[in-house]
Design a protein around this motif. Structure first.
Motif, PDB file in Angstrom:
ATOM      1  N   SER A 160     -76.656  31.694  72.219  1.00 15.90           N
ATOM      2  CA  SER A 160     -76.172  33.137  72.568  1.00 15.90           C
ATOM      3  C   SER A 160     -75.739  33.347  74.101  1.00 15.90           C
ATOM      4  O   SER A 160     -74.639  33.796  74.352  1.00 15.90           O
ATOM      5  N   LEU A 161     -76.252  32.499  74.991  1.00 11.77           N
ATOM      6  CA  LEU A 161     -76.080  32.357  76.205  1.00 11.77           C
ATOM      7  C   LEU A 161     -74.715  31.793  76.623  1.00 11.77           C
ATOM      8  O   LEU A 161     -73.751  32.261  77.242  1.00 11.77           O
ATOM      9  N   ARG A 162     -74.478  30.690  75.754  1.00 15.61           N
ATOM     10  CA  ARG A 162     -73.151  29.946  75.835  1.00 15.61           C
ATOM     11  C   ARG A 162     -72.028  31.080  75.226  1.00 15.61           C
ATOM     12  O   ARG A 162     -71.076  31.034  76.152  1.00 15.61           O
ATOM     13  N   ARG A 163     -72.342  31.595  74.187  1.00 10.87           N
ATOM     14  CA  ARG A 163     -71.205  32.280  73.818  1.00 10.87           C
ATOM     15  C   ARG A 163     -70.948  33.771  74.698  1.00 10.87           C
ATOM     16  O   ARG A 163     -69.766  33.975  75.087  1.00 10.87           O
ATOM     17  N   ALA A 164     -71.958  34.238  75.198  1.00  9.08           N
ATOM     18  CA  ALA A 164     -71.846  35.326  76.013  1.00  9.08           C
ATOM     19  C   ALA A 164     -71.004  34.916  77.511  1.00  9.08           C
ATOM     20  O   ALA A 164     -70.490  35.686  78.182  1.00  9.08           O
ATOM     21  N   GLN A 165     -71.359  33.651  77.766  1.00  4.21           N
ATOM     22  CA  GLN A 165     -70.679  33.076  79.061  1.00  4.21           C
ATOM     23  C   GLN A 165     -69.298  32.830  78.712  1.00  4.21           C
ATOM     24  O   GLN A 165     -68.429  33.114  79.402  1.00  4.21           O
ATOM     25  N   GLU A 166     -69.038  32.204  77.738  1.00  7.37           N
ATOM     26  CA  GLU A 166     -67.423  32.112  77.072  1.00  7.37           C
ATOM     27  C   GLU A 166     -66.859  33.453  76.991  1.00  7.37           C
ATOM     28  O   GLU A 166     -65.747  33.504  77.192  1.00  7.37           O
ATOM     29  N   ARG A 167     -67.468  34.458  76.382  1.00 10.52           N
ATOM     30  CA  ARG A 167     -67.132  35.737  76.375  1.00 10.52           C
ATOM     31  C   ARG A 167     -66.660  36.405  77.813  1.00 10.52           C
ATOM     32  O   ARG A 167     -65.527  36.960  77.747  1.00 10.52           O
ATOM     33  N   LEU A 168     -67.519  36.041  78.660  1.00 17.53           N
ATOM     34  CA  LEU A 168     -67.305  36.785  79.974  1.00 17.53           C
ATOM     35  C   LEU A 168     -66.191  35.977  80.637  1.00 17.53           C
ATOM     36  O   LEU A 168     -65.230  36.712  81.205  1.00 17.53           O
ATOM     37  N   GLU A 169     -66.078  34.702  80.494  1.00 21.93           N
ATOM     38  CA  GLU A 169     -64.943  33.853  81.101  1.00 21.93           C
ATOM     39  C   GLU A 169     -63.777  34.396  80.350  1.00 21.93           C
ATOM     40  O   GLU A 169     -62.671  34.528  81.156  1.00 21.93           O
ATOM     41  N   LEU A 170     -63.616  34.663  79.177  1.00 23.44           N
ATOM     42  CA  LEU A 170     -62.553  34.793  78.511  1.00 23.44           C
ATOM     43  C   LEU A 170     -61.894  36.279  78.886  1.00 23.44           C
ATOM     44  O   LEU A 170     -60.793  36.502  79.339  1.00 23.44           O
ATOM     45  N   LEU A 171     -63.093  37.128  78.858  1.00 27.52           N
ATOM     46  CA  LEU A 171     -62.526  38.665  79.578  1.00 27.52           C
ATOM     47  C   LEU A 171     -61.873  38.523  80.898  1.00 27.52           C
ATOM     48  O   LEU A 171     -61.256  39.339  81.289  1.00 27.52           O
ATOM     49  N   GLU A 172     -62.684  37.933  81.810  1.00 23.96           N
ATOM     50  CA  GLU A 172     -62.007  37.605  83.194  1.00 23.96           C
ATOM     51  C   GLU A 172     -60.907  37.009  82.893  1.00 23.96           C
ATOM     52  O   GLU A 172     -60.024  37.189  84.007  1.00 23.96           O
ATOM     53  N   GLU A 173     -60.503  35.895  82.303  1.00 27.50           N
ATOM     54  CA  GLU A 173     -59.084  35.329  82.224  1.00 27.50           C
ATOM     55  C   GLU A 173     -58.160  36.339  81.889  1.00 27.50           C
ATOM     56  O   GLU A 173     -57.163  36.247  82.208  1.00 27.50           O
ATOM     57  N   THR A 174     -58.628  37.189  80.673  1.00 23.94           N
ATOM     58  CA  THR A 174     -57.676  38.106  80.204  1.00 23.94           C
ATOM     59  C   THR A 174     -57.389  39.015  81.349  1.00 23.94           C
ATOM     60  O   THR A 174     -56.075  39.447  81.555  1.00 23.94           O
ATOM     61  N   ALA A 175     -58.330  39.749  82.023  1.00 24.33           N
ATOM     62  CA  ALA A 175     -58.145  40.566  83.080  1.00 24.33           C
ATOM     63  C   ALA A 175     -57.188  39.870  84.221  1.00 24.33           C
ATOM     64  O   ALA A 175     -56.104  40.578  84.776  1.00 24.33           O
ATOM     65  N   ALA A 176     -57.195  38.743  84.511  1.00 17.66           N
ATOM     66  CA  ALA A 176     -56.566  38.144  85.747  1.00 17.66           C
ATOM     67  C   ALA A 176     -55.219  37.886  85.053  1.00 17.66           C
ATOM     68  O   ALA A 176     -54.233  37.940  85.918  1.00 17.66           O
ATOM     69  N   ARG A 177     -54.932  37.229  83.833  1.00 14.96           N
ATOM     70  CA  ARG A 177     -53.582  36.974  83.546  1.00 14.96           C
ATOM     71  C   ARG A 177     -52.623  38.148  83.259  1.00 14.96           C
ATOM     72  O   ARG A 177     -51.679  38.126  83.757  1.00 14.96           O
ATOM     73  N   VAL A 178     -53.209  39.351  82.498  1.00 15.61           N
ATOM     74  CA  VAL A 178     -52.675  40.537  82.367  1.00 15.61           C
ATOM     75  C   VAL A 178     -52.456  41.219  83.526  1.00 15.61           C
ATOM     76  O   VAL A 178     -51.372  41.803  83.732  1.00 15.61           O
ATOM     77  N   GLY A 179     -53.400  41.340  84.405  1.00 11.16           N
ATOM     78  CA  GLY A 179     -53.360  42.205  85.551  1.00 11.16           C
ATOM     79  C   GLY A 179     -52.664  41.493  86.660  1.00 11.16           C
ATOM     80  O   GLY A 179     -52.616  42.096  87.801  1.00 11.16           O
ATOM     81  N   GLY A 180     -52.169  40.259  86.406  1.00 15.91           N
ATOM     82  CA  GLY A 180     -51.811  39.686  87.619  1.00 15.91           C
ATOM     83  C   GLY A 180     -50.288  39.825  87.782  1.00 15.91           C
ATOM     84  O   GLY A 180     -49.684  39.094  88.642  1.00 15.91           O
ATOM     85  N   THR A 181     -49.748  40.686  86.936  1.00 12.78           N
ATOM     86  CA  THR A 181     -48.430  40.955  87.236  1.00 12.78           C
ATOM     87  C   THR A 181     -48.014  42.529  87.159  1.00 12.78           C
ATOM     88  O   THR A 181     -48.783  43.136  86.189  1.00 12.78           O
ATOM     89  N   LEU A 182     -46.923  42.995  87.736  1.00 10.82           N
ATOM     90  CA  LEU A 182     -46.519  44.185  87.558  1.00 10.82           C
ATOM     91  C   LEU A 182     -45.284  44.311  86.688  1.00 10.82           C
ATOM     92  O   LEU A 182     -44.658  45.323  86.377  1.00 10.82           O
ATOM     93  N   ASP A 183     -45.068  43.229  85.861  1.00  5.44           N
ATOM     94  CA  ASP A 183     -43.927  43.290  84.909  1.00  5.44           C
ATOM     95  C   ASP A 183     -44.491  43.570  83.463  1.00  5.44           C
ATOM     96  O   ASP A 183     -45.389  42.760  83.090  1.00  5.44           O
ATOM     97  N   ALA A 184     -44.193  44.392  82.903  1.00  3.16           N
ATOM     98  CA  ALA A 184     -44.683  44.832  81.728  1.00  3.16           C
ATOM     99  C   ALA A 184     -44.575  43.822  80.470  1.00  3.16           C
ATOM    100  O   ALA A 184     -45.469  43.553  79.829  1.00  3.16           O
TER     101      ALA A 184
END
Length: 585
Positions: A160-184
């Motif tokens: 459960s902790l591993r999945r929570a950590q992976e989920r957090l990392e995935l959410l952070e990755e999504t925010a960084a990749r999607v929010g890292g550009t101003l091109d729609a």
């Protein structure tokens, strides 16, 4: 070297009752210390919550406690004298560990999973088993002892902790990749790259289109969306990869999944829907046939919500042998799209404003520029890179009485639509004042006073060049702008040295001018600071690089512009670059 030798034969360990009777008899005779110790050890083994077993060299059960019997789901008596793999189907991996311990004599610890025979719950369980070899006094191999403890809860917690950590990392990755550009488009592609192939075989992002459906409707109606990104996993049939193209406009009927998700603001999960449901939800009959050809059997539609309003929706699908979407996966997809929606919303707003400002600027700059007699001009405009906002650069050429031409290159402070609009005001103001026949320094003074009086919310820099071919001269004046480059025949290029004046719109006044020789064939290059200014670098370095360019008065004007841009223009400028070159004939 002496190796332990196997025992000649094995017999089940004495039963608890027999051992108790022997201990009591030995105590009565006054010789019971050893048996008392054995009795104590047996009571410990029988009562421990750990599952304990003793097996002979052939892995036949000699002893096991009730705990292990309960784990295995069989009475103790049904174990004794029988080999472990025979009693417990599926225990061969543990038996292999026991054989290795018997062979090597080295204790081993192993984690294994399984399900007790009487366990009706279809969930995995795990045990930690510790095996060590048992030897007699003279080294013969008696068998192997096993102590087993269930560690299901510990493993589940760690998982459960591993999945929570992976989920957090995935959410952070999504925010960084999607929010890292101003091109729609890039932001939407970043989301599909996260989703495929990790979560789906196919993914698409549709957004409300300013040229179609400006905002999501409140009730299910036909909507016209723009497909900003689409991705397919490896193995998708080649003729169908992708089924749509990025940038394609898609019309969704009122009953379609996309329309319902946009109006209902809720996720829609379709795990193996029947044909009637597919016909109702597919945007078009042609798209339904594509879904069938792709073997898409399960889909999830999720709204992209920003400030309580949907800006688009995401579709993910699985095909062929991929499993259906589970509730946990849908929950994670909702978190991912919620995290991505903010970045996509920002990018959509920025992209719309960027394109609006760019179109405004291009429309203004597309106005024909006709110089006076004896002057030829060429110009070039490079908008800022996709990751930067369009500025307020402009250039102009105004034919004046008496055969003179006024050249203007300017730059409104700031970026975006408001900067482009302010640029239009300054451009019109300078044109109107130029037709009054004012000298460049007086023209700047009047423009500054008027702009300040009109309370224009942005200041602007500019350089004026009044060319007079008959007099073979040019009068230059600047309002806080970079100096123009003069290229005379048979002379090295030089930057004009001009009186410094403040930007227009400050109300400060105080402008001067300078007359410079402009013989036939001479060139004048005016530009904006996006050409020579770099982050972290002194602008003097850019100006020196401009003056050192291999440009001569004999070069054709387009060649001059190409040389300047090839040598100095950045690949992805953070600011607009505007050039205007003129030749006196």
């Amino acid at each position: 070297m002496t190796h332990p030798r196997p025992s000649a034969g094995s017999a089940p360990v004495l039963s608890t009752g027999t051992l108790r009777e022997l201990s009591e008899a030995a105590r009565a005779a006054g010789t019971g210390q050893v048996l008392d110790e054995l009795w104590t050890a047996r009571r410990f083994l029988d009562g421990t919550p750990a599952a304990v077993a003793v097996l002979d060299a052939d892995l036949r059960y000699l002893y096991l406690n009730d705990t292990l019997a309960g784990v295995n789901g069989l009475p103790v008596q049904e174990h004794l004298g029988r080999p472990m793999p025979e009693v417990i189907p599926g225990s061969e991996p543990s038996a292999e560990v026991a054989r290795e311990v018997l062979r090597s004599g080295r204790p081993q610890t192993v984690v294994f999973d399984g399900r007790p025979p009487d366990d009706r719950a279809d969930v995995p369980r795990w045990w930690l088993g510790a095996f060590h070899r048992l030897e007699g006094e003279d080294g013969e191999i008696l068998g192997v002892a096993a102590v087993v403890m269930e560690v299901t809860e510990d493993i589940r917690q760690r998982e459960s902790l591993r999945r929570a950590q992976e989920r957090l990392e995935l959410l952070e990755e999504t925010a960084a990749r999607v929010g890292g550009t101003l091109d729609a488009a890039e932001a939407c592609r970043a989301l599909t790259d996260v989703l495929v192939p990790r979560f789906a075989d196919y993914a698409a992002v549709d957004v409300v289109d300013p040229e179609g459906t400006r905002r999501a409707p409140a009730a299910p109606v036909p909507v016209r969306l723009r497909r900003m990104a689409v991705a397919a996993a490896p193995g998708m049939p080649e003729p169908l990869t992708p089924t749509t193209r990025s940038g394609e406009v898609i019309f969704h009927q009122a009953s379609s999944s996309m329309s319902q998700v946009l109006t209902g603001h809720k996720t829609m999960v379709l795990n193996r829907p029947d044909d009637d449901t597919l016909r109702l939800l597919a945007p078009t009959p042609q798209r339904l046939e594509r879904y069938r050809a792709l073997e898409l059997h399960s889909s999830v539609y999720l709204p992209l919500m920003v400030g309580g309003e949907p800006v688009g929706a995401v579709m993910v699908g699985r095909r062929a042998d991929s499993p259906e979407f589970t509730p946990d996966e849908v929950e994670l997809l909702e978190l991912l799209t919620a995290r991505a929606a903010t970045g996509i919303g920002h990018a959509l707003r920025y992209t719309h404003e960027h394109e609006t400002a760019l179109e405004m600027q291009r429309a203004f700059l597309a106005t024909p520029h006709i110089p006076g007699p004896g002057v030829e001009i060429a110009s070039r405009y490079l908008p800022a890179g996709r990751g930067a906002e369009v500025g307020g650069d402009w250039f102009d050429a105004v034919a004046l009485p008496s055969g003179r031409t006024l050249l203007v290159v300017g730059d409104v402070m700031g970026h975006g639509v408001r900067a482009a609009a302010a640029m239009s005001e300054y451009r019109s103001l300078l044109r109107a004042l130029a037709l009054q026949g004012l000298a460049p320094d007086r023209l700047l003074s009047e423009a500054d006073r008027t702009a300040h009086a009109l309370d224009l919310d942005r200041v602007a820099t500019c350089v004026l060049a009044l060319l007079d071919p008959a007099a073979e001269e040019v009068v230059l004046a600047t309002a806080g702008h970079v100096p123009p480059l003069l290229v005379r025949p048979d002379a090295v290029p030089e930057l004009a040295v001009l009186p410094v004046g403040p930007p227009l719109g400050t109300g400060s006044g105080g402008y001067g001018s300078r007359r410079c020789p402009m013989p036939p064939g001479a060139l004048l290059l005016a530009y904006t600071d996006g050409l020579v200014e770099r982050r972290g670098q002194d602008i003097d370095a850019g100006l020196a690089a401009l003056a050192d360019l291999p440009v001569t008065a004999k070069h054709a004007l387009p060649d001059v512009l190409n040389t300047v841009l090839d040598r100095l223009a950045p690949a992805n400028s953070e600011d607009d670059v505007t050039l205007l070159v003129a030749r006196s004939l």
